[in-house]
Design a protein around this motif. Structure first.
Motif, PDB file in Angstrom:
ATOM      1  N   LEU A   1      61.930  46.527  21.189  1.00  0.00           N
ATOM      2  CA  LEU A   1      62.725  47.713  20.893  1.00  0.00           C
ATOM      3  C   LEU A   1      64.197  47.353  20.775  1.00  0.00           C
ATOM      4  CD1 LEU A   1      61.103  50.208  23.419  1.00  0.00           C
ATOM      5  CD2 LEU A   1      60.774  50.153  20.955  1.00  0.00           C
TER       6      LEU A   1
ATOM      7  N   ILE B   1      65.402  51.267  23.710  1.00  0.00           N
ATOM      8  CA  ILE B   1      65.124  50.986  25.121  1.00  0.00           C
ATOM      9  C   ILE B   1      65.679  52.118  25.977  1.00  0.00           C
ATOM     10  CG2 ILE B   1      65.687  49.460  27.063  1.00  0.00           C
ATOM     11  CD1 ILE B   1      65.591  47.119  25.049  1.00  0.00           C
TER      12      ILE B   1
ATOM     13  N   PHE C   1      63.413  55.029  25.514  1.00  0.00           N
ATOM     14  CA  PHE C   1      62.167  54.761  26.227  1.00  0.00           C
ATOM     15  C   PHE C   1      62.314  55.070  27.714  1.00  0.00           C
ATOM     16  CE2 PHE C   1      59.535  51.631  28.553  1.00  0.00           C
ATOM     17  CZ  PHE C   1      58.281  52.093  28.180  1.00  0.00           C
TER      18      PHE C   1
ATOM     19  N   LYS D   1      56.032  53.354  23.833  1.00  0.00           N
ATOM     20  CA  LYS D   1      56.637  52.206  23.157  1.00  0.00           C
ATOM     21  C   LYS D   1      56.096  52.075  21.739  1.00  0.00           C
ATOM     22  CE  LYS D   1      57.428  47.261  23.377  1.00  0.00           C
ATOM     23  NZ  LYS D   1      57.152  45.997  24.053  1.00  0.00           N
TER      24      LYS D   1
END
Length: 125
Positions: free
Chosen positions: A24, A29, A32, A117
């Motif tokens: 990522l 990130i 996430f 993800k």
């Protein structure tokens, strides 16, 4: 810099390599981690101090229980008058949680990170 100097011009993007390696971007990130925090709150796995951090849209207005927004376990998005308010963790998390597909929101805690993800990697391409 490593990718740009070894595999192409200095202006080449590292995004194709990141996608190839299933990595990522820094921004994703952050998203996430926001989604993980939101999911833990949704599943009531956070300490009690976070109990009032979010509210569901369906809990704020009783007349909105039948709307698409309320039926998908979305968080209530408070209105902010300043950009600082719009950039709080709760506001950012509510925005990204709303974009997440409903079937991913209800996954258990062990499967959610992998599916979230994969969702972000698909959006990253």
């Amino acid at each position: 810099m490593f990718f740009a100097t070894l595999c192409g011009k200095n202006t080449d993007s590292a995004l194709p390599l990141l996608n190839f390696l299933d990595l990522l971007t820094v921004e994703n990130i952050f998203i996430f981690r926001l989604l993980q925090f939101s999911h833990q709150w949704h599943k009531k796995q956070l300490p009690r101090i976070f109990d009032n951090y979010f509210r569901y849209t369906s809990d704020v207005h009783t007349c909105t229980n039948n709307t698409r927004l309320a039926s998908k376990s979305n968080f209530y998005k408070a209105r902010f008058r300043t950009n600082i308010g719009k950039r709080t963790l709760s506001a950012l998390a509510a925005n990204h949680w709303e974009k997440l597909p409903h079937d991913i929101k209800d996954l258990n805690l062990s499967i959610f990170p992998r599916k979230a993800k994969q969702y972000l990697l698909r959006k990253q391409m």
